[in-house]
Design a protein around this motif. Structure first.
Motif, mmCIF file in Angstrom:
data_model
loop_
_atom_site.group_PDB
_atom_site.id
_atom_site.type_symbol
_atom_site.label_atom_id
_atom_site.label_comp_id
_atom_site.label_asym_id
_atom_site.label_seq_id
_atom_site.Cartn_x
_atom_site.Cartn_y
_atom_site.Cartn_z
ATOM 1 N N ALA A 1 0.838 -1.209 0.000
ATOM 2 C CA ALA A 1 0.000 0.000 0.000
ATOM 3 C C ALA A 1 0.868 1.253 0.000
ATOM 4 C CB ALA A 1 -0.932 -0.014 1.212
ATOM 5 N N LEU A 2 1.949 1.249 0.780
ATOM 6 C CA LEU A 2 2.837 2.421 0.835
ATOM 7 C C LEU A 2 3.488 2.682 -0.516
ATOM 8 C CD1 LEU A 2 4.768 1.925 4.200
ATOM 9 C CD2 LEU A 2 2.678 3.199 3.799
ATOM 10 N N ILE A 3 3.979 1.616 -1.149
ATOM 11 C CA ILE A 3 4.637 1.785 -2.441
ATOM 12 C C ILE A 3 3.660 2.337 -3.475
ATOM 13 C CG2 ILE A 3 5.830 0.600 -4.321
ATOM 14 C CD1 ILE A 3 6.801 -1.455 -2.252
ATOM 15 N N GLU A 4 2.443 1.814 -3.476
ATOM 16 C CA GLU A 4 1.449 2.272 -4.441
ATOM 17 C C GLU A 4 1.041 3.723 -4.182
ATOM 18 O OE1 GLU A 4 -1.394 1.533 -7.701
ATOM 19 O OE2 GLU A 4 0.711 1.301 -7.155
ATOM 20 N N ARG B 1 -11.684 9.324 13.803
ATOM 21 C CA ARG B 1 -12.960 9.815 13.251
ATOM 22 C C ARG B 1 -12.745 10.461 11.887
ATOM 23 N NH1 ARG B 1 -13.616 11.759 18.915
ATOM 24 N NH2 ARG B 1 -15.021 10.267 19.934
ATOM 25 N N TYR B 2 -11.621 11.152 11.738
ATOM 26 C CA TYR B 2 -11.300 11.773 10.450
ATOM 27 C C TYR B 2 -11.124 10.700 9.379
ATOM 28 C CZ TYR B 2 -9.045 15.077 7.219
ATOM 29 O OH TYR B 2 -8.733 15.865 6.143
ATOM 30 N N ILE B 3 -10.440 9.616 9.734
ATOM 31 C CA ILE B 3 -10.244 8.519 8.784
ATOM 32 C C ILE B 3 -11.580 7.919 8.384
ATOM 33 C CG2 ILE B 3 -9.304 6.183 8.539
ATOM 34 C CD1 ILE B 3 -6.950 7.109 10.296
ATOM 35 N N LYS B 4 -12.478 7.778 9.335
ATOM 36 C CA LYS B 4 -13.795 7.213 9.022
ATOM 37 C C LYS B 4 -14.560 8.123 8.064
ATOM 38 C CE LYS B 4 -18.199 5.701 11.023
ATOM 39 N NZ LYS B 4 -18.258 4.441 10.246
ATOM 40 N N GLU B 5 -14.658 9.395 8.401
ATOM 41 C CA GLU B 5 -15.447 10.305 7.563
ATOM 42 C C GLU B 5 -14.828 10.469 6.180
ATOM 43 O OE1 GLU B 5 -17.017 14.930 7.308
ATOM 44 O OE2 GLU B 5 -16.110 14.203 9.170
ATOM 45 N N THR B 6 -13.528 10.712 6.126
ATOM 46 C CA THR B 6 -12.861 10.948 4.843
ATOM 47 C C THR B 6 -12.752 9.666 4.028
ATOM 48 O OG1 THR B 6 -11.574 12.717 5.881
ATOM 49 C CG2 THR B 6 -10.802 11.896 3.751
ATOM 50 N N GLY B 7 -12.412 8.555 4.687
ATOM 51 C CA GLY B 7 -12.291 7.288 3.969
ATOM 52 C C GLY B 7 -13.590 6.859 3.329
ATOM 53 N N GLU B 8 -14.677 6.961 4.079
ATOM 54 C CA GLU B 8 -15.973 6.554 3.540
ATOM 55 C C GLU B 8 -16.482 7.534 2.481
ATOM 56 O OE1 GLU B 8 -18.562 5.970 6.862
ATOM 57 O OE2 GLU B 8 -17.496 4.171 7.557
ATOM 58 N N ARG B 9 -15.965 8.753 2.506
ATOM 59 C CA ARG B 9 -16.350 9.733 1.489
ATOM 60 C C ARG B 9 -15.807 9.346 0.116
ATOM 61 N NH1 ARG B 9 -14.199 15.587 2.703
ATOM 62 N NH2 ARG B 9 -15.443 15.176 4.567
ATOM 63 N N TYR B 10 -14.603 8.774 0.099
ATOM 64 C CA TYR B 10 -13.941 8.501 -1.179
ATOM 65 C C TYR B 10 -13.966 7.039 -1.602
ATOM 66 C CZ TYR B 10 -12.123 13.261 -1.225
ATOM 67 O OH TYR B 10 -12.023 14.624 -1.253
ATOM 68 N N ILE B 11 -14.179 6.127 -0.666
ATOM 69 C CA ILE B 11 -14.118 4.704 -0.993
ATOM 70 C C ILE B 11 -15.513 4.107 -0.858
ATOM 71 C CG2 ILE B 11 -12.986 2.513 -0.541
ATOM 72 C CD1 ILE B 11 -11.119 4.840 -1.360
ATOM 73 N N LYS C 1 -9.108 -1.025 -1.680
ATOM 74 C CA LYS C 1 -9.956 -0.123 -0.903
ATOM 75 C C LYS C 1 -9.203 0.460 0.290
ATOM 76 C CE LYS C 1 -14.352 -2.567 -1.774
ATOM 77 N NZ LYS C 1 -15.456 -3.269 -1.079
ATOM 78 N N ASN C 2 -8.495 -0.392 1.010
ATOM 79 C CA ASN C 2 -7.793 0.068 2.197
ATOM 80 C C ASN C 2 -6.639 0.996 1.855
ATOM 81 O OD1 ASN C 2 -9.508 -1.348 3.915
ATOM 82 N ND2 ASN C 2 -8.259 -3.195 3.828
ATOM 83 N N THR C 3 -5.993 0.747 0.718
ATOM 84 C CA THR C 3 -4.981 1.679 0.233
ATOM 85 C C THR C 3 -5.626 3.021 -0.087
ATOM 86 O OG1 THR C 3 -3.732 -0.166 -0.709
ATOM 87 C CG2 THR C 3 -3.180 2.037 -1.498
ATOM 88 N N GLY C 4 -6.828 2.981 -0.666
ATOM 89 C CA GLY C 4 -7.539 4.201 -1.008
ATOM 90 C C GLY C 4 -7.896 5.039 0.203
ATOM 91 N N ILE C 5 -8.260 4.401 1.290
ATOM 92 C CA ILE C 5 -8.547 5.152 2.516
ATOM 93 C C ILE C 5 -7.319 5.918 2.963
ATOM 94 C CG2 ILE C 5 -8.836 4.807 5.006
ATOM 95 C CD1 ILE C 5 -11.068 2.980 4.500
ATOM 96 N N ASN C 6 -6.181 5.235 2.996
ATOM 97 C CA ASN C 6 -4.937 5.894 3.381
ATOM 98 C C ASN C 6 -4.626 7.080 2.485
ATOM 99 O OD1 ASN C 6 -2.990 4.327 5.482
ATOM 100 N ND2 ASN C 6 -4.378 2.885 4.497
ATOM 101 N N LEU C 7 -4.708 6.848 1.183
ATOM 102 C CA LEU C 7 -4.369 7.907 0.233
ATOM 103 C C LEU C 7 -5.290 9.109 0.394
ATOM 104 C CD1 LEU C 7 -3.439 7.436 -3.498
ATOM 105 C CD2 LEU C 7 -4.931 9.286 -2.777
ATOM 106 N N ALA C 8 -6.594 8.865 0.490
ATOM 107 C CA ALA C 8 -7.550 9.971 0.612
ATOM 108 C C ALA C 8 -7.311 10.777 1.881
ATOM 109 C CB ALA C 8 -8.975 9.420 0.592
#
Length: 448
Positions: free
Chosen positions: A160-163, A266-276, A345-352
């Motif tokens: 995930a980090l490399i991507e 909480r930020y990860i939840k709101e932002t992650g679910e917004r984009y993924i 999906k989990n990589t996408g949460i991190n990136l977002a």
């Protein structure tokens, strides 16, 4: 009878349809999320597994062992430097861990592979760290010889980090992002402890640290559940690094559920679910699982804001296991067990989350809640962020029993009075940037 049916038809929609939720996505962040490739993630994991074992004590050999794996990760990071326009720089930070008589029998050289994506704003010294651990193991923690594929633990986090580095290095961010694969996690969080200590001693403005450890498996052992629509975020409540003043304030406000790590979760939840899409972030209100630990913990111990992202269902037949088949069950952390769509999906949460935080202004300063009077309203005030320009602010509100923020009030001012009792709700304030990216929320201090 017709009249009764008509009444039922009017009532049912009110009971079955909830309020419409509007989702606004930043175009740039959304495009980056869509660039994440399951095929690329698979290539990285297969590359990591090819080194046989990545045990932290494995000996240097041709195409085998953790040093070869470090060089592999470094080559991936280096390959992205040209497209970054000089903003990405990569290295291996070597250090020596002394023998401890337990999991480190002799002094050993370890190394963390770091790719630093420098922020573009000279006035913004914030750093965001995202990590995964490079080392792997089998059943015997001291066995550095046998094959330990580590496809999920933690090849998934490293991939995930490399991507993310591949995609994000082509873009610019106000703050700095460090992608780091640490060593020595299985030997006692050694690499993370080294980096956290360095960040403390060098006085980094480390705004947040996200640890990714096992984010590629969607099937459980025992319960036989299979679900790639949920992921966990672990966060501490009472900070491990808590001063007497922090303790006094926490007790006065009953803010044990509003640590900075909880705000990040909480930020990860709101932002992650917004984009993924089709992924729910489950907030787990403890630092980590029973009998386990993660690389976010040394950062928490140093007083930094740190959380762990981890798959929702765990398969213990694949974790820390010798490669074997018993009673028809295949044991071992092999790449064929990875759910690459789930990993995407989990990589996408991190990136977002990283893209949003590193693009947003820093948090509002001196956030306070007025407790000088007995009123049924709530007055808050704050100051502008130290870095970046805020076009406005969100004042967040939730019931004291709610794990997540429930309402947002937008204002361009640095004060607000709301017709909701401060005794009945919790509040926080976050800054909003020009591209509608948001800072983390700040829990207010009582002021008179």
């Amino acid at each position: 009878m017709k009249r009764i049916l008509a009444l039922i038809a009017l009532i049912i929609p009110l009971q079955t349809f909830s309020q419409i939720t509007t989702i606004n996505r930043n175009d740039t962040i959304e495009k980056m999320v869509h660039e994440i490739s399951p095929d690329q993630l698979k290539t990285y994991i297969e590359g990591l597994v090819s080194f046989g074992t990545r045990h932290s004590l494995s000996k240097d050999q041709d195409q085998r062992g953790i040093e070869e794996a470090r060089q592999y990760v470094l080559r991936q990071f280096k390959s992205f430097e040209t497209q970054s326009g000089g903003r990405l720089s990569s290295k291996i930070d070597y250090y020596t861990i002394e023998a401890d008589g337990r999991r480190i029998p002799n002094d050993v050289r370890m190394g963390n592979v770091m790719a630093t994506l420098k922020g573009t704003d000279p006035a913004d010294d914030r750093i965001f760290v995202v990590s995964g651990h490079l080392d792997s193991r089998v059943s015997d923690i001291m066995n550095a010889e046998d094959n330990a594929p580590g496809a999920n633990d933690d090849g998934s986090g490293v991939a995930a980090l490399i991507e993310m580095a591949r995609i994000m290095s082509k873009r610019t961010f106000s703050a700095t992002i460090i992608f780091v694969t640490v060593s020595g996690e299985e030997q006692g969080l050694k690499g993370a402890a080294h980096m956290a200590k360095m960040a403390k001693e060098e006085n980094w403005n480390l705004a947040a640290m996200i640890n990714n450890d096992m984010i590629g498996n969607s099937a459980s052992s025992g319960t036989m559940l299979r679900d790639n629509t949920k992921v966990r975020v672990f966060s501490e409540g009472v900070p491990m690094f808590e001063t007497e003043e922090m303790e006094r304030l926490r007790k006065y406000t009953n803010g044990e559920n509003d640590s900075r790590s909880r705000q990040l979760a909480r930020y990860i939840k709101e932002t992650g679910e917004r984009y993924i899409d089709q992924l729910e972030v489950k907030l787990v209100y403890r630092n980590d699982r029973f009998l386990r630990g993660g690389d976010h913990t040394p950062f928490s111990q140093q007083g930094f804001t740190a959380v762990r992202i981890c798959e929702f269902n765990e398969n213990y037949h694949q974790q820390h296991q010798d490669l074997r088949t018993e009673n028809g069950i295949q044991y071992g952390d092999l790449p064929e067990h990875i759910d690459y769509e789930y990993l995407r999906k989990n990589t996408g949460i991190n990136l977002a989350v990283l893209a949003s935080l590193a693009s947003a202004p820093s948090v509002p300063q001196e956030v306070g809640i007025d407790v000088s009077q007995l009123t049924n309203s709530t007055s808050l005030k704050w100051q502008a962020p130290a870095a970046g320009k805020a076009k406005g602010y969100y004042v967040l509100m939730r019931e004291t029993s709610s794990p997540v923020w429930e309402k947002k009030f937008y204002t361009k001012n640095t004060t607000i009075t709301l017709p909701y009792s401060k005794d009945n709700y919790f509040f926080a304030v976050q800054a909003v940037g020009s591209e509608d990216t948001e800072s983390m929320a700040v829990f207010p201090k009582p002021v008179r």
